[in-house]
Design an enzyme around this catalytic site. Structure first.
Site, mmCIF file in Angstrom:
data_model
loop_
_atom_site.group_PDB
_atom_site.id
_atom_site.type_symbol
_atom_site.label_atom_id
_atom_site.label_comp_id
_atom_site.label_asym_id
_atom_site.label_seq_id
_atom_site.Cartn_x
_atom_site.Cartn_y
_atom_site.Cartn_z
ATOM 1 N N ARG A 32 18.400 22.318 -26.289
ATOM 2 C CA ARG A 32 19.517 21.960 -26.030
ATOM 3 C C ARG A 32 20.839 22.377 -26.387
ATOM 4 O O ARG A 32 21.692 22.517 -25.761
ATOM 5 C CB ARG A 32 19.640 20.210 -26.564
ATOM 6 C CG ARG A 32 19.095 19.343 -25.840
ATOM 7 C CD ARG A 32 18.758 18.132 -26.315
ATOM 8 N NE ARG A 32 20.148 17.158 -26.421
ATOM 9 C CZ ARG A 32 20.216 16.038 -26.569
ATOM 10 N NH1 ARG A 32 19.127 15.206 -26.495
ATOM 11 N NH2 ARG A 32 21.325 15.375 -26.553
ATOM 12 N N LYS A 51 0.496 20.016 -32.957
ATOM 13 C CA LYS A 51 0.300 18.910 -33.540
ATOM 14 C C LYS A 51 1.548 18.265 -34.138
ATOM 15 O O LYS A 51 2.537 19.018 -34.205
ATOM 16 C CB LYS A 51 -0.736 19.209 -34.775
ATOM 17 C CG LYS A 51 -0.159 20.237 -35.798
ATOM 18 C CD LYS A 51 -0.716 20.176 -37.014
ATOM 19 C CE LYS A 51 -0.331 19.187 -38.074
ATOM 20 N NZ LYS A 51 0.821 19.655 -38.696
ATOM 21 N N HIS A 94 -3.086 25.468 -35.998
ATOM 22 C CA HIS A 94 -3.099 27.032 -36.597
ATOM 23 C C HIS A 94 -4.168 27.147 -37.627
ATOM 24 O O HIS A 94 -4.473 28.447 -37.683
ATOM 25 C CB HIS A 94 -1.630 27.323 -37.236
ATOM 26 C CG HIS A 94 -1.324 26.810 -38.308
ATOM 27 N ND1 HIS A 94 -1.003 25.507 -38.509
ATOM 28 C CD2 HIS A 94 -1.404 27.411 -39.649
ATOM 29 C CE1 HIS A 94 -0.679 25.386 -40.069
ATOM 30 N NE2 HIS A 94 -0.994 26.581 -40.628
ATOM 31 N N GLU A 150 -1.424 22.512 -51.752
ATOM 32 C CA GLU A 150 -0.216 23.189 -51.390
ATOM 33 C C GLU A 150 0.735 22.952 -52.874
ATOM 34 O O GLU A 150 0.796 21.808 -53.429
ATOM 35 C CB GLU A 150 0.599 22.753 -50.184
ATOM 36 C CG GLU A 150 -0.107 23.044 -49.084
ATOM 37 C CD GLU A 150 0.671 22.497 -47.731
ATOM 38 O OE1 GLU A 150 1.459 23.401 -47.363
ATOM 39 O OE2 GLU A 150 0.529 21.342 -47.347
ATOM 40 N N ASP A 173 -0.637 14.507 -41.278
ATOM 41 C CA ASP A 173 -0.099 16.007 -41.114
ATOM 42 C C ASP A 173 -1.145 17.165 -41.450
ATOM 43 O O ASP A 173 -1.138 18.247 -41.000
ATOM 44 C CB ASP A 173 0.852 16.027 -42.265
ATOM 45 C CG ASP A 173 1.512 17.376 -42.410
ATOM 46 O OD1 ASP A 173 1.918 17.996 -40.985
ATOM 47 O OD2 ASP A 173 1.843 18.048 -43.337
ATOM 48 N N HIS A 186 -6.316 19.904 -39.589
ATOM 49 C CA HIS A 186 -6.697 20.992 -40.424
ATOM 50 C C HIS A 186 -7.917 20.627 -41.131
ATOM 51 O O HIS A 186 -8.823 21.549 -41.089
ATOM 52 C CB HIS A 186 -5.776 21.680 -41.489
ATOM 53 C CG HIS A 186 -4.351 21.911 -40.801
ATOM 54 N ND1 HIS A 186 -4.196 22.388 -39.452
ATOM 55 C CD2 HIS A 186 -3.169 21.587 -41.383
ATOM 56 C CE1 HIS A 186 -2.937 22.350 -39.367
ATOM 57 N NE2 HIS A 186 -2.297 22.153 -40.519
ATOM 58 N N LYS A 191 0.245 17.864 -51.652
ATOM 59 C CA LYS A 191 1.446 18.491 -51.591
ATOM 60 C C LYS A 191 1.760 18.398 -53.379
ATOM 61 O O LYS A 191 1.354 17.640 -54.017
ATOM 62 C CB LYS A 191 2.737 18.079 -51.064
ATOM 63 C CG LYS A 191 2.399 18.212 -49.440
ATOM 64 C CD LYS A 191 3.557 19.102 -48.662
ATOM 65 C CE LYS A 191 3.521 18.834 -47.224
ATOM 66 N NZ LYS A 191 2.746 20.274 -46.709
ATOM 67 N N LYS A 226 -1.467 26.640 -54.344
ATOM 68 C CA LYS A 226 -1.800 26.747 -52.974
ATOM 69 C C LYS A 226 -3.140 27.095 -53.172
ATOM 70 O O LYS A 226 -3.487 28.243 -53.866
ATOM 71 C CB LYS A 226 -0.925 27.673 -52.326
ATOM 72 C CG LYS A 226 -0.996 27.549 -50.756
ATOM 73 C CD LYS A 226 -0.177 28.263 -49.955
ATOM 74 C CE LYS A 226 -0.628 28.380 -48.290
ATOM 75 N NZ LYS A 226 -0.363 27.414 -47.844
#
Ligand code: BG6
Length: 511
Positions: free
Chosen positions: A64, A171, A201, A239, A258, A263, A363, A368
């Site tokens: 937009r 996703k 991914h 993570e 998520d 994943h 998280k 990680k």
């Protein structure tokens, strides 16, 4: 495909040269968003730099915000320089950016599609993109049905003049089983399953694909990859980052939607599946779906024995004090959204009967680390003195997806010296040192596969639905019970997660 292109690709296959896609356009809806600048365009730039894209290739961003083609290019160039580790070559950018265009428009309005259609036709004649289009929906999920419908109504669900048309959906694919089914139905009103590329991914990551190479290109692992030898499996997607500026999205999603639905479920499938007969889209996805079907459904009235829901509070990560999830922007001060999930699942089939798969994703963990750890059963008997084997752990095969990508196998070895002390040591393979080539980013692989028309590493409708179905009882129980176990940022989740394994006489690994 033109005959010359077919011939070129046959020659390339024979010489094991990379295949180059046919001419075409990638249209990105939601082009002013983060994903386009941080992932999609850098991946396309790298492909262009490696000459993996045809010269007759174009990118058209749609969103937009009012912007000229040049402003869009400048924005992407800036972001490329910020996010790409290597230097951006002026020459490559110069020729690549000539194929980047921008159209401002409201993706809910039919008018925007008339303009887009016209513009794409113009590109066909000016840049030779031959009527081939890939529509990448990088928008808010709520816009997906409307965009698909408008594309269909404008006749863009088929390529122009014999060209192809493909649809990429990011996703989260729906937010539960029912919405995913509805979404699949809506999309299939206009696009055939063979045109739909549901992207995750993680499937583009080299190390995730390497699970298949490890299992099916080596003769020594498959014979022990089953309930006779495996004690349990741990899948970790940890993570160290928090939710950051994505509070509004995360409040709606949570770690289950998520990370776990997509994943983690994909990693579970690749780890547990039977050998496919071939490495093609149907064979591979057929086997993954069988795993999803075999996963035992968690009883809704007993979810707390199988699932832990955690949320991070203020704490310390890498020596820095960080805020709690509830303190973040756009997050409710009494939110029970999970930033951590631990699950115990069973794959009820001949291979895995009785073997627990422990899953955790979170998280603000200490670091990680994404890994799959296959812990084998201990030896039936050790002939060594009890005191000599105190430093001996069971064998564990760890596939490190990221970082320090590689594989390690924990084995018992004799400690040098007079006695017969045995201790655990790691045999380690680091991809970084084993191969000279740098691993491409996940999006590079997937975008190239998309343009080549290879859906092997994309999610089929029944996979997306199967993964939601497994999580349905957990989502139901959590929606009724407004409680969450807290953990300080920088810890490996709440205590309940430890209890989940302790109850079975096991413990989580510390990657
Ligand atoms: C995304 C999630 O799909 O994956 C993010 O939406 C998460 O929340 C990210 O941070 C992790 O991806 P990677 O490639 O960094 O492991």
């Amino acid at each position: 495909m033109a005959d010359t292109q077919v011939l070129q690709n046959v020659l390339r296959d024979e010489q094991r040269l990379p295949r180059v896609p046919e001419p075409g356009v990638m249209v990105i809806f939601g082009a002013s968003g983060d994903l386009t600048a941080r992932k999609l365009v850098p991946a396309l730039y790298d492909l262009a730099a490696q000459r993996r894209l045809p010269l007759e290739f174009a990118v058209v961003g749609v969103s937009r915000t009012e912007m000229s083609h040049e402003e869009f290019r400048e924005k992407l160039h800036k972001s490329l320089e910020e996010h790409r580790s290597g230097k951006v070559s002026d020459d490559v950018w110069e020729s690549f950016s000539k194929g980047i265009f921008y159209l401002a428009g409201d993706s809910k309005e039919p008018k925007a599609y008339d303009e887009l259609k016209e513009f794409l036709r113009k590109l066909d004649s000016e840049r030779g993109t031959q009527g081939n289009r890939a529509f990448y929906l990088s928008t808010s999920p709520s816009l997906v049905p409307a965009i698909v419908q408008r594309l269909g109504e404008a006749g863009m669900n088929n390529g122009e003049e014999g060209g192809w048309s493909r649809l990429v959906v990011e996703k989260p694919f729906g937010r539960d089983l029912e919405s995913a089914q509805e979404l699949n139905e809506e999309i299939r009103r206009y696009f055939d399953e063979s045109q739909i590329y549901r992207i995750d991914h993680y499937l583009g990551k080299e190390t995730v694909q390497n699970i298949l190479a490890l299992r099916f290109a080596n003769g020594i692992f498959e014979p022990i990859w089953n309930q006779h030898y495996v004690d349990h499996v741990q899948i970790t997607v940890a993570e160290d980052i928090g939710v950051g500026t994505r509070g509004a999205f995360y409040e709606e999603a949570g770690a289950l939607r998520d990370i776990v639905q997509n994943h983690v479920m994909q990693i579970l499938c690749l780890t547990a599946m039977e050998p496919p007969v071939a490495f093609d889209a149907d064979s591979l996805r057929e086997e993954k779906v069988k795993v999803l079907k075999a996963v035992r459904r968690i009883p809704e009235d007993d979810v707390e024995h199988y699932a832990v829901r955690g949320q991070y509070e203020r704490g310390w990560v890498w020596g820095e004090e960080v805020e709690g999830y509830r303190e973040g922007k756009d997050v409710a001060s009494d939110s029970v959204t999970e930033t951590f999930v631990a699950l115990k699942v069973f794959v009820d089939n001949w291979r895995w009967a009785g073997v627990p798969f422990y899953i955790r994703a979170g998280k603000r963990m200490p670091k990680k680390a994404t890994e799959i750890a296959i812990q084998f059963r201990p030896t039936p008997h050790t002939p060594f003195a009890h005191g000599d084997t105190q430093g001996l752990d069971p064998n564990v095969l760890v596939v490190r997806v990221q970082p320090e990508e590689g594989i390690s196998l924990k084995i018992g070895a004799k400690v040098p010296g007079q006695g017969f002390e045995v201790s655990s040591v790691n045999m380690d393979l680091l991809y970084g040192t084993a191969f000279l080539e740098e691993a491409p980013d996940a999006y590079q692989r997937l975008l190239l596969d998309l343009m080549l028309g290879d859906p092997t590493l994309f999610i089929r409708a029944d996979e997306a639905e199967g993964a939601w179905d497994i999580l349905a009882p957990v989502m139901q129980a959590w929606s009724e019970k407004k409680e969450v176990s807290m953990y300080p940022a920088g810890e490996w989740g709440p205590e309940d997660a430890d209890d989940l394994l302790e109850y079975d006489g096991r413990e989580w690994r510390r990657p």
